[in-house]
Design a protein around this motif. Sequence first.
Motif, PDB file in Angstrom:
ATOM      1  N   LYS A 146      45.371  39.629  34.998  1.00 44.68           N
ATOM      2  CA  LYS A 146      45.503  38.523  35.505  1.00 44.68           C
ATOM      3  C   LYS A 146      45.501  37.764  37.081  1.00 44.68           C
ATOM      4  O   LYS A 146      44.997  37.565  37.515  1.00 44.68           O
ATOM      5  N   LYS A 147      45.656  39.061  38.103  1.00 45.02           N
ATOM      6  CA  LYS A 147      45.697  38.557  39.156  1.00 45.02           C
ATOM      7  C   LYS A 147      43.915  38.665  39.448  1.00 45.02           C
ATOM      8  O   LYS A 147      43.375  37.803  40.918  1.00 45.02           O
ATOM      9  N   ILE A 148      43.148  39.439  38.780  1.00 46.70           N
ATOM     10  CA  ILE A 148      41.192  39.580  38.934  1.00 46.70           C
ATOM     11  C   ILE A 148      41.124  37.999  38.441  1.00 46.70           C
ATOM     12  O   ILE A 148      40.202  37.390  38.832  1.00 46.70           O
ATOM     13  N   GLU A 149      41.745  37.685  37.573  1.00 48.37           N
ATOM     14  CA  GLU A 149      41.121  36.666  36.712  1.00 48.37           C
ATOM     15  C   GLU A 149      41.361  35.445  37.391  1.00 48.37           C
ATOM     16  O   GLU A 149      40.365  34.396  37.899  1.00 48.37           O
ATOM     17  N   ALA A 150      42.229  34.917  38.343  1.00 43.22           N
ATOM     18  CA  ALA A 150      43.331  34.133  39.042  1.00 43.22           C
ATOM     19  C   ALA A 150      41.756  33.427  40.316  1.00 43.22           C
ATOM     20  O   ALA A 150      41.711  32.965  41.128  1.00 43.22           O
ATOM     21  N   PHE A 151      41.421  35.966  40.884  1.00 42.72           N
ATOM     22  CA  PHE A 151      40.550  35.288  41.945  1.00 42.72           C
ATOM     23  C   PHE A 151      38.994  34.790  41.382  1.00 42.72           C
ATOM     24  O   PHE A 151      38.543  34.285  42.215  1.00 42.72           O
ATOM     25  N   ILE A 152      38.977  35.701  40.359  1.00 42.16           N
ATOM     26  CA  ILE A 152      38.006  35.050  39.534  1.00 42.16           C
ATOM     27  C   ILE A 152      37.816  33.525  39.718  1.00 42.16           C
ATOM     28  O   ILE A 152      36.451  32.382  40.446  1.00 42.16           O
ATOM     29  N   LYS A 153      38.133  32.573  39.629  1.00 45.12           N
ATOM     30  CA  LYS A 153      38.856  31.361  39.060  1.00 45.12           C
ATOM     31  C   LYS A 153      38.574  30.845  40.156  1.00 45.12           C
ATOM     32  O   LYS A 153      37.751  29.460  40.686  1.00 45.12           O
ATOM     33  N   LYS A 154      39.318  30.934  41.478  1.00 47.63           N
ATOM     34  CA  LYS A 154      39.056  30.462  42.683  1.00 47.63           C
ATOM     35  C   LYS A 154      37.819  31.023  43.063  1.00 47.63           C
ATOM     36  O   LYS A 154      37.089  29.814  44.434  1.00 47.63           O
ATOM     37  N   PHE A 155      37.098  32.307  43.352  1.00 49.35           N
ATOM     38  CA  PHE A 155      36.424  32.884  44.128  1.00 49.35           C
ATOM     39  C   PHE A 155      34.590  32.016  43.914  1.00 49.35           C
ATOM     40  O   PHE A 155      33.899  31.876  42.908  1.00 49.35           O
ATOM     41  N   PRO A 156      33.652  31.496  44.726  1.00 47.23           N
ATOM     42  CA  PRO A 156      33.384  30.727  44.759  1.00 47.23           C
ATOM     43  C   PRO A 156      32.032  31.185  44.686  1.00 47.23           C
ATOM     44  O   PRO A 156      30.844  30.264  44.052  1.00 47.23           O
ATOM     45  N   GLY A 157      31.581  32.723  44.906  1.00 40.02           N
ATOM     46  CA  GLY A 157      30.295  33.671  44.622  1.00 40.02           C
ATOM     47  C   GLY A 157      30.271  33.888  43.996  1.00 40.02           C
ATOM     48  O   GLY A 157      31.193  34.261  42.668  1.00 40.02           O
ATOM     49  N   VAL A 158      29.742  35.472  43.129  1.00 39.96           N
ATOM     50  CA  VAL A 158      29.927  36.022  42.067  1.00 39.96           C
ATOM     51  C   VAL A 158      30.333  37.362  42.018  1.00 39.96           C
ATOM     52  O   VAL A 158      30.248  37.500  43.566  1.00 39.96           O
ATOM     53  N   VAL A 159      31.514  37.704  41.276  1.00 40.64           N
ATOM     54  CA  VAL A 159      32.924  38.328  41.035  1.00 40.64           C
ATOM     55  C   VAL A 159      31.711  39.752  40.200  1.00 40.64           C
ATOM     56  O   VAL A 159      31.699  39.863  39.494  1.00 40.64           O
ATOM     57  N   VAL A 160      31.441  41.003  40.747  1.00 42.62           N
ATOM     58  CA  VAL A 160      31.179  42.414  40.461  1.00 42.62           C
ATOM     59  C   VAL A 160      31.599  42.612  39.854  1.00 42.62           C
ATOM     60  O   VAL A 160      32.731  43.501  40.675  1.00 42.62           O
ATOM     61  N   ILE A 161      32.352  43.466  38.313  1.00 39.71           N
ATOM     62  CA  ILE A 161      33.193  44.183  38.398  1.00 39.71           C
ATOM     63  C   ILE A 161      32.785  45.210  37.823  1.00 39.71           C
ATOM     64  O   ILE A 161      31.916  45.550  37.459  1.00 39.71           O
ATOM     65  N   ASP A 162      32.889  46.315  38.777  1.00 39.78           N
ATOM     66  CA  ASP A 162      32.841  47.803  38.855  1.00 39.78           C
ATOM     67  C   ASP A 162      33.432  48.609  38.154  1.00 39.78           C
ATOM     68  O   ASP A 162      34.493  49.080  38.796  1.00 39.78           O
ATOM     69  N   GLU A 163      33.262  49.172  36.827  1.00 37.08           N
ATOM     70  CA  GLU A 163      34.203  49.698  35.838  1.00 37.08           C
ATOM     71  C   GLU A 163      33.303  50.689  35.304  1.00 37.08           C
ATOM     72  O   GLU A 163      33.760  51.116  34.671  1.00 37.08           O
ATOM     73  N   ALA A 164      33.555  51.693  36.169  1.00 31.79           N
ATOM     74  CA  ALA A 164      32.451  52.701  36.465  1.00 31.79           C
ATOM     75  C   ALA A 164      33.550  53.671  35.355  1.00 31.79           C
ATOM     76  O   ALA A 164      33.159  54.595  34.756  1.00 31.79           O
ATOM     77  N   TYR A 165      34.835  53.856  35.694  1.00 33.53           N
ATOM     78  CA  TYR A 165      35.521  54.392  35.574  1.00 33.53           C
ATOM     79  C   TYR A 165      36.849  53.668  34.397  1.00 33.53           C
ATOM     80  O   TYR A 165      37.670  54.678  34.286  1.00 33.53           O
ATOM     81  N   VAL A 166      36.456  52.599  33.875  1.00 40.30           N
ATOM     82  CA  VAL A 166      37.345  51.758  32.704  1.00 40.30           C
ATOM     83  C   VAL A 166      37.566  52.678  31.701  1.00 40.30           C
ATOM     84  O   VAL A 166      38.910  52.438  30.872  1.00 40.30           O
ATOM     85  N   ASP A 167      37.403  53.772  31.778  1.00 41.41           N
ATOM     86  CA  ASP A 167      37.295  54.114  29.908  1.00 41.41           C
ATOM     87  C   ASP A 167      38.954  55.773  29.806  1.00 41.41           C
ATOM     88  O   ASP A 167      38.937  55.890  29.001  1.00 41.41           O
ATOM     89  N   PHE A 168      38.668  55.440  31.419  1.00 40.65           N
ATOM     90  CA  PHE A 168      39.755  56.291  31.144  1.00 40.65           C
ATOM     91  C   PHE A 168      40.958  56.018  31.473  1.00 40.65           C
ATOM     92  O   PHE A 168      42.295  55.874  31.953  1.00 40.65           O
ATOM     93  N   ALA A 169      41.108  54.185  31.632  1.00 43.61           N
ATOM     94  CA  ALA A 169      41.771  53.250  32.095  1.00 43.61           C
ATOM     95  C   ALA A 169      42.922  52.479  30.810  1.00 43.61           C
ATOM     96  O   ALA A 169      42.034  52.659  30.091  1.00 43.61           O
ATOM     97  N   LYS A 170      43.887  51.322  30.627  1.00 47.28           N
ATOM     98  CA  LYS A 170      44.370  51.353  30.329  1.00 47.28           C
ATOM     99  C   LYS A 170      44.048  49.754  29.838  1.00 47.28           C
ATOM    100  O   LYS A 170      43.653  49.246  28.564  1.00 47.28           O
ATOM    101  N   GLU A 171      43.119  49.346  29.925  1.00 51.50           N
ATOM    102  CA  GLU A 171      42.861  47.553  30.070  1.00 51.50           C
ATOM    103  C   GLU A 171      41.596  47.598  30.935  1.00 51.50           C
ATOM    104  O   GLU A 171      40.977  48.321  31.574  1.00 51.50           O
TER     105      GLU A 171
END
Length: 348
Positions: A163-188
């Motif tokens: 939720k915090k990431i989404e709120a940041f994306i909405k406000k941020f004027p530039g490109v947000v690169v979400i680096d999910e290198a490890y995400v398959d070991f995470a819950k979401e």
Amino acid sequence: MNQLIRKSVEAMSGYVPGEQPKGEDIIKLNTNENPWICSPEVRDILNEIDVVELAKYPDPLCIEVRKAIAEKHDVGLANTFAGNGSDEILALCLRAFCEKDGTVGYFDPSYSLYPVLAQIEELATKPVALDEKYEWNMPSNYSASIFFLTNPNAPTSMLFPKKKIEAFIKKFPGVVVIDEAYVDFAKESCMEFATKYENVIVARTLSKSYALAGIRFGYCVGSAPLIAALHKIKDSYNVSRLTQELARVALLDEDTMKAITSAVKGTRALITDELIALGFTVYPSETNFIWAKPPSPGAKKIFDELRNRSIYVRWFDGPRTKDCLRITVGTNEQMMTLIENLEEILGK
Ligand SMILES: Cc1ncc(COP(=O)(O)O)c(C=O)c1O
């Protein structure tokens, strides 16, 4: 000063990757590789290689492997990009999305490659310090041309709230690169933001959860205009013929990836308990590595002592990282050897 080299390149020290020691008795827990065996489909392809085909250039657009990516994430082909590891994609994002006077944002600590990429492009950096719990509070009116948001974060191993990431994306004027290198070991994952917002790129790699660091394959998903910009500036043949095919079959074999990641998570839980019993403070990991603060004699001394015993973990100098060790989750056997050695070092 060597006049033949760009001043900025002369001045920089360059990225320092984890050591790649060679030898049979070495236990290598320092670069977050995955010790499990990749998809059997990969071996089948290797056995069937027609060397005559290797005389031809690969598909510059990587269509077949991108179809597998599009199918996996239920997005259009135009939303996908394939790279020579996700490191290549991170570098291309800077070149595609930052003006010469642009700025590069990322958390401190996070992946130590980002400031190096910024240095190469001679771009100013605007790091945001994480607090003592490794959580973030964006300064008010924070802006940058691009923000690398590692989630789960490295080396801290923790997942930031979606939720915090989404709120940041909405406000941020530039490109947000979400680096999910490890995400398959995470819950979401935040993959859905890649097509929900026009300023988001989500980068993934086959180096960790697919146990394929050696083939160098990463990819990203994002809005069609951002992806088209990456295609414009990439090398014509950035992903080898062999890698495209190996990555394609590995991506289609989700079952093996899921089995590997669940084995890693099982070992992660065991080793966490063992380290806590030895007096370590262990941060809640959502990755294939553990970030932990050891008891006396402290991180650097333990790192050196383990290294003398041919056990390689990672220690990062710096005010926010020097008290901790980053330990890749290896096989159960490797982890038990690690624990036995730690017991000796700590006199337990
Ligand atoms: C956060 C993060 N992003 C990206 C990468 C690079 O992955 P690849 O092997 O796909 O270049 C790494 C590698 O360790 C990483 O830790």
